[in-house]
Motif scaffolding. Structure first.
Motif, PDB file in Angstrom:
ATOM      1  N   UNK A  96      11.508   6.144  10.462  1.00 15.48           N
ATOM      2  CA  UNK A  96      12.279   7.312  10.041  1.00 15.48           C
ATOM      3  C   UNK A  96      11.678   8.613  10.543  1.00 15.48           C
ATOM      4  N   UNK A  97      12.188   9.714   9.986  1.00 11.93           N
ATOM      5  CA  UNK A  97      11.762  11.055  10.372  1.00 11.93           C
ATOM      6  C   UNK A  97      11.019  11.722   9.227  1.00 11.93           C
ATOM      7  N   UNK A  98      10.061  12.559   9.564  1.00 14.93           N
ATOM      8  CA  UNK A  98       9.342  13.338   8.560  1.00 14.93           C
ATOM      9  C   UNK A  98      10.297  14.325   7.902  1.00 14.93           C
ATOM     10  N   UNK A  99      10.154  14.509   6.601  1.00 18.01           N
ATOM     11  CA  UNK A  99      10.977  15.483   5.897  1.00 18.01           C
ATOM     12  C   UNK A  99      10.529  16.910   6.171  1.00 18.01           C
ATOM     13  N   UNK A 100       9.294  17.077   6.634  1.00 15.41           N
ATOM     14  CA  UNK A 100       8.777  18.421   6.870  1.00 15.41           C
ATOM     15  C   UNK A 100       9.274  19.010   8.182  1.00 15.41           C
ATOM     16  N   UNK A 101       9.127  18.247   9.259  1.00 11.50           N
ATOM     17  CA  UNK A 101       9.509  18.785  10.562  1.00 11.50           C
ATOM     18  C   UNK A 101      10.458  17.879  11.342  1.00 11.50           C
ATOM     19  N   UNK A 102      10.923  16.801  10.674  1.00 13.19           N
ATOM     20  CA  UNK A 102      11.851  15.852  11.295  1.00 13.19           C
ATOM     21  C   UNK A 102      11.277  15.233  12.572  1.00 13.19           C
ATOM     22  N   UNK A 140      -5.660   8.759  10.804  1.00  8.70           N
ATOM     23  CA  UNK A 140      -4.521   8.393   9.970  1.00  8.70           C
ATOM     24  C   UNK A 140      -4.730   8.751   8.508  1.00  8.70           C
ATOM     25  N   UNK A 141      -5.971   8.687   8.027  1.00  8.20           N
ATOM     26  CA  UNK A 141      -6.235   8.966   6.616  1.00  8.20           C
ATOM     27  C   UNK A 141      -5.893  10.411   6.258  1.00  8.20           C
ATOM     28  N   UNK A 142      -6.285  11.347   7.120  1.00 14.33           N
ATOM     29  CA  UNK A 142      -5.934  12.738   6.873  1.00 14.33           C
ATOM     30  C   UNK A 142      -4.433  12.960   6.898  1.00 14.33           C
ATOM     31  N   UNK A 143      -3.752  12.235   7.758  1.00 10.87           N
ATOM     32  CA  UNK A 143      -2.281  12.307   7.828  1.00 10.87           C
ATOM     33  C   UNK A 143      -1.659  11.818   6.521  1.00 10.87           C
ATOM     34  N   UNK A 144      -2.234  10.767   5.930  1.00 11.96           N
ATOM     35  CA  UNK A 144      -1.731  10.254   4.659  1.00 11.96           C
ATOM     36  C   UNK A 144      -1.902  11.275   3.546  1.00 11.96           C
ATOM     37  N   UNK A 145      -3.051  11.945   3.503  1.00  7.51           N
ATOM     38  CA  UNK A 145      -3.284  12.967   2.483  1.00  7.51           C
ATOM     39  C   UNK A 145      -2.268  14.100   2.613  1.00  7.51           C
ATOM     40  N   UNK A 146      -2.022  14.518   3.839  1.00  5.91           N
ATOM     41  CA  UNK A 146      -1.039  15.585   4.058  1.00  5.91           C
ATOM     42  C   UNK A 146       0.350  15.163   3.599  1.00  5.91           C
ATOM     43  N   UNK A 147       0.711  13.920   3.883  1.00  4.27           N
ATOM     44  CA  UNK A 147       2.027  13.430   3.487  1.00  4.27           C
ATOM     45  C   UNK A 147       2.173  13.364   1.968  1.00  4.27           C
ATOM     46  N   UNK A 148       1.102  12.940   1.280  1.00  2.00           N
ATOM     47  CA  UNK A 148       1.147  12.870  -0.188  1.00  2.00           C
ATOM     48  C   UNK A 148       1.261  14.268  -0.780  1.00  2.00           C
ATOM     49  N   UNK A 149       0.485  15.203  -0.266  1.00  2.00           N
ATOM     50  CA  UNK A 149       0.536  16.574  -0.781  1.00  2.00           C
ATOM     51  C   UNK A 149       1.915  17.204  -0.578  1.00  2.00           C
ATOM     52  N   UNK A 150       2.556  16.878   0.539  1.00  2.00           N
ATOM     53  CA  UNK A 150       3.870  17.451   0.842  1.00  2.00           C
ATOM     54  C   UNK A 150       5.009  16.650   0.229  1.00  2.00           C
ATOM     55  N   UNK A 151       4.699  15.540  -0.446  1.00  2.00           N
ATOM     56  CA  UNK A 151       5.717  14.665  -1.034  1.00  2.00           C
ATOM     57  C   UNK A 151       6.703  14.189   0.027  1.00  2.00           C
TER      58      UNK A 151
END
Length: 317
Positions: free
Chosen positions: A81-87, A269-280
């Motif tokens: 899928x696409x990111x909800x933040x920047x697609x 990848x771990x930092x990417x996961x943290x960013x995704x969780x923070x941004x919901x």
């Protein structure tokens, strides 16, 4: 061997399907409307029309079984899928960051094995002696220090005081191989401190246990050299628990290198996961968790094959 590998592969495929289903269900069991949460800013209720439009775009207005079928179909195509933040396509971002985390973990594992295994054997051969006590004390100390403390001390001493290396960062290997390896060594070494201590302790205990087995005593009675007995009869039989422990820790490190990547500014990848969780960003979270879980399953599959190579009896179990 092929039949054993096929059985383990089918089991691993089933586990991946179960993991994918659980990730889907857990995300959908989170309380609240994801679309409303994503559009909420500063506690202000979002526009209902915007919420409905986002729900339609995410497919949240469909029945759960249709969402599940669409989700599994997309996964079979390799589409996260696409990111909800920047697609931005999530698969592209994972493909960019995952090799960096894998490289970090593999380098740490190699360093740990290179030091932990021979030191574990040396300590076991002199069990109770001065070398054994010194090495065991150092391993206990290494295990007691949190990884972020080791990383911070490494930056403080090696980078800021001695100025031997850079404090952190990332340079692609293709651009500058030498600098890439230099920047990799400190975060990998930080992880290897604790993992190497674990390898040392497991190897020491395993060698001590193997030394008491009858086939080792029989080899000694036949007059074989001590080096030959250690190399041919002890080390190989002592490797199984080490393989298990390293594999379990590697699986844990796939999603647990957050602090190391943060301290050394390593874009994994771990930092990417943290960013995704923070941004919901739920699609990103689902994709990352699924990839990490799948790699953990595949890692266990590889370990099962290694067991079969190390101990042929496993194939017929």
């Amino acid at each position: 061997m092929l039949a054993y590998a096929a059985r383990r592969l089918l089991l691993s495929a089933g586990l991946v399907w179960v993991v994918a289903s659980l990730v889907f269900l857990v995300i959908h069991l989170i309380p609240g409307d994801p679309a409303e949460l994503l559009l909420s800013q500063g506690g202000i209720a979002p526009d209902p029309a915007a919420v409905d439009e986002l729900r339609h775009r995410l497919g949240l207005n469909l029945p759960l079984w249709e969402q599940y079928a669409s989700y599994m179909g997309a996964l079979l195509r390799g589409d996260f899928g696409l990111s909800l933040l920047d697609e931005h396509p999530i698969a592209d971002e994972i493909a960019l960051r995952l090799p960096r985390t894998l490289e970090l973990i593999i380098a740490a594992a190699l360093i740990s094995l290179a030091f932990g295994m021979p030191l574990g054997v040396a300590a076991a051969l002199q069990a109770g002696g001065l070398l054994d006590r010194l090495l065991s004390g150092a391993a206990a100390l290494a295990l007691s220090i949190p990884v972020f403390v080791v990383g911070t001390l490494a930056v403080l001493v090696l980078a800021q005081e001695l100025k031997l290396v850079s404090a952190g960062g990332y340079v692609p290997f293709a651009r500058d191989p030498g600098r890439h390896i230099v920047l990799l060594l400190m975060p990998a070494g930080t992880i290897a401190v604790g993992l190497g201590a674990v390898v040392f302790r497991v190897m020491r205990s395993s060698v001590l246990e193997v030394l008491e087995r009858d086939h080792v005593r029989a080899a000694q009675a036949r007059g074989l050299s001590a080096a030959g007995i250690i190399r041919r009869h002890v080390v190989r039989n002592a490797l199984t628990p080490v393989v298990t422990v390293v594999a379990l820790h590697l699986g844990t490190l796939l999603g647990g290198t957050v602090l190391v990547e943060f301290v050394f500014n390593w874009p994994g990848l771990s930092g990417y996961l943290v960013r995704a969780v923070e941004a919901r960003d739920y699609p990103e979270v689902m994709g990352i968790v699924l990839v990490i879980s799948t790699l953990f399953v595949l890692l266990n599959f590889v370990v099962d094959l290694l067991y079969a190579v190390i101990d042929p009896r496993v194939r017929h179990a």
